[in-house]
Design a protein around this motif. Structure first.
Motif, short mmCIF file in Angstrom:
data_model
loop_
_atom_site.label_atom_id
_atom_site.label_comp_id
_atom_site.label_asym_id
_atom_site.label_seq_id
_atom_site.Cartn_x
_atom_site.Cartn_y
_atom_site.Cartn_z
N VAL A 10 1.11 -1.11 -0.10
CA VAL A 10 0.61 0.03 0.33
C VAL A 10 1.15 1.46 -0.56
O VAL A 10 1.79 1.07 1.45
CB VAL A 10 -0.66 -0.39 1.45
CG1 VAL A 10 -2.34 1.49 0.99
CG2 VAL A 10 -1.76 -1.47 1.57
N ASN A 13 -3.12 6.13 1.38
CA ASN A 13 -4.43 6.90 1.30
C ASN A 13 -5.16 8.04 0.65
O ASN A 13 -4.56 9.03 0.22
CB ASN A 13 -4.49 6.46 2.80
CG ASN A 13 -4.56 7.69 3.76
OD1 ASN A 13 -3.82 8.16 3.46
ND2 ASN A 13 -4.51 6.45 5.12
N PHE A 14 -6.12 7.87 1.27
CA PHE A 14 -6.87 9.26 0.35
C PHE A 14 -7.55 10.35 1.15
O PHE A 14 -7.79 11.40 1.54
CB PHE A 14 -8.20 8.98 -0.28
CG PHE A 14 -7.38 8.27 -1.40
CD1 PHE A 14 -7.40 8.77 -2.89
CD2 PHE A 14 -8.32 6.92 -1.23
CE1 PHE A 14 -7.06 7.82 -3.58
CE2 PHE A 14 -7.91 5.70 -2.49
CZ PHE A 14 -7.53 6.48 -3.62
N GLU A 15 -6.01 10.99 2.65
CA GLU A 15 -6.41 11.43 3.22
C GLU A 15 -5.87 13.18 2.68
O GLU A 15 -6.85 14.66 3.19
CB GLU A 15 -5.13 11.40 4.41
CG GLU A 15 -5.58 12.11 6.01
CD GLU A 15 -4.90 11.99 6.92
OE1 GLU A 15 -4.66 12.95 7.64
OE2 GLU A 15 -3.93 10.65 6.90
N LEU A 49 -9.71 4.21 4.26
CA LEU A 49 -9.13 4.56 2.99
C LEU A 49 -8.53 6.92 3.50
O LEU A 49 -8.02 6.85 2.50
CB LEU A 49 -9.72 4.56 1.48
CG LEU A 49 -10.08 3.49 1.21
CD1 LEU A 49 -11.57 3.33 0.11
CD2 LEU A 49 -8.74 3.46 1.12
N GLY A 50 -9.17 6.75 4.65
CA GLY A 50 -8.55 8.69 4.81
C GLY A 50 -9.35 9.18 4.61
O GLY A 50 -8.81 10.61 5.24
N TYR A 51 -10.24 9.25 4.40
CA TYR A 51 -11.37 10.00 4.12
C TYR A 51 -12.25 10.71 5.47
O TYR A 51 -12.29 10.04 6.74
CB TYR A 51 -12.85 10.25 3.58
CG TYR A 51 -12.50 10.17 2.09
CD1 TYR A 51 -11.92 10.45 1.01
CD2 TYR A 51 -11.70 8.08 1.13
CE1 TYR A 51 -12.52 10.63 -0.67
CE2 TYR A 51 -11.44 8.56 -0.10
CZ TYR A 51 -11.97 8.99 -0.83
OH TYR A 51 -11.33 8.92 -2.17
N THR A 211 -15.09 8.91 -5.80
CA THR A 211 -14.76 7.48 -5.58
C THR A 211 -16.12 6.76 -6.65
O THR A 211 -15.65 5.90 -7.73
CB THR A 211 -14.98 6.77 -4.37
OG1 THR A 211 -16.64 7.18 -3.47
CG2 THR A 211 -14.44 7.56 -3.53
N GLN A 223 -9.38 0.08 -2.43
CA GLN A 223 -8.01 -0.07 -2.48
C GLN A 223 -6.92 -0.61 -3.17
O GLN A 223 -6.00 -0.48 -2.23
CB GLN A 223 -8.73 -1.49 -0.64
CG GLN A 223 -9.48 -0.76 0.47
CD GLN A 223 -10.99 -1.60 1.12
OE1 GLN A 223 -10.34 -2.85 0.33
NE2 GLN A 223 -10.62 -1.42 1.93
N CYS A 226 -4.99 2.61 -4.41
CA CYS A 226 -3.38 2.58 -3.31
C CYS A 226 -2.36 1.71 -3.42
O CYS A 226 -1.32 1.96 -2.89
CB CYS A 226 -4.36 2.69 -1.98
SG CYS A 226 -5.52 4.01 -1.96
N THR A 227 -2.17 0.55 -4.06
CA THR A 227 -1.03 0.49 -4.34
C THR A 227 -0.33 0.45 -5.53
O THR A 227 0.52 -0.68 -6.13
CB THR A 227 -1.40 -1.70 -4.17
OG1 THR A 227 -2.46 -1.99 -5.02
CG2 THR A 227 -2.48 -1.72 -2.81
N TYR A 231 -2.11 5.82 -8.40
CA TYR A 231 -2.35 6.45 -6.82
C TYR A 231 -0.76 7.30 -6.70
O TYR A 231 -1.69 8.27 -6.43
CB TYR A 231 -1.68 4.92 -5.90
CG TYR A 231 -1.90 6.21 -4.51
CD1 TYR A 231 -3.38 6.62 -3.51
CD2 TYR A 231 -0.81 6.30 -4.06
CE1 TYR A 231 -2.79 7.39 -2.95
CE2 TYR A 231 -0.69 6.64 -2.95
CZ TYR A 231 -1.76 7.41 -2.26
OH TYR A 231 -2.47 8.42 -1.06
#
Length: 245
Positions: A10, A13-15, A49-51, A211, A223, A226-227, A231
């Protein structure tokens, strides 16, 4: 989760995005989540996922999904209560995804109540995947005239634009923001949509990332994103405006 999605490293994330402005998570209103358990599962996934904020945008589509504030807002309130009971650390807001058709033109012209978001300024619209909408230009013009910021959902998914890239520039020039589906970068909708998404990012034409979450398979695909190398493309993109929402 599918095991193939858990074997890669990973990358993040989407923070950095913070707000998801496009999803179908309110249960029972359209082709998205059908039960409250479905909704909670997807929201837990977005939190993971950081949202931090989720703007819920059920379809408003003629007689197929004839949603309006009186159908959306009560269901939204139930969802808000449910996430409090589950102790999810997410801010929710209600919006909608409007099909730019003759019904929507009439709503705009008659000044009917629209579900906008973020201080009643932003509104999400879409077209058919089969053919361009003859009403889109009128919708965008009137919305801007009325003080709204129209956002065109998933432009990369309109296959009829793939050989007409000037159309994306045209809508930007008319004042419409463009919202990319993160799922498009995984190949979820096919190779040509993935390529169109990458080109739109490379041309720096995208304003917002969403999304378009409907179900658990979409969560798995996000998910997985993110790998991947795409990304990194998202994480380095300079023009996402999600923090304004």
């Amino acid at each position: 989760m599918l095991s193939i999605f858990s074997k890669k490293k990973v990358l993040g994330n989407f923070e950095f995005i913070g707000t998801d402005l496009h999803n179908h998570i309110i249960p029972g209103l359209d082709d998205g989540a059908q039960t409250m358990n479905d909704s909670i599962y997807l929201l837990q996934g977005l939190e993971g996922l950081g949202y931090k904020k989720v703007i819920c945008t059920p379809h408003v589509l003629g007689n197929i999904y004839p949603n309006n504030p009186s159908t959306i807002l009560p269901a939204f309130k139930l969802l808000e209560q449910a996430i409090k009971e589950k102790n999810l650390n997410l801010e929710l807001e209600a919006g909608a995804e409007y099909m730019a058709d003759e019904f929507f033109v009439e709503m705009v012209q008659q000044k009917k109540s629209l579900l906008t978001f973020s201080n009643h300024k932003y509104i999400l619209i879409e077209m058919s995947y089969l053919a361009t909408s003859p009403y889109l230009e009128e919708c965008v013009f009137q919305l801007i005239l009325d003080g709204y910021q129209p956002i065109l959902a998933h432009p990369e998914r309109y296959n009829y634009y793939h050989k007409q890239p000037e159309k994306y520039v045209l809508w930007k020039e008319k004042g419409c923001w463009l919202q990319l589906n993160a799922l498009s970068l995984t190949g979820y909708y096919g190779k040509h949509v993935k390529q169109a998404a990458e080109k739109l990012l490379e041309a720096q034409l995208i304003d917002l990332l969403g999304t378009d979450m409907h179900h658990a398979q979409h969560l798995e695909a996000l998910q997985y994103l993110c790998t991947t190398n795409n990304y990194r493309l998202l994480a380095q993109y300079p023009h996402f405006k999600n923090n304004l929402l």
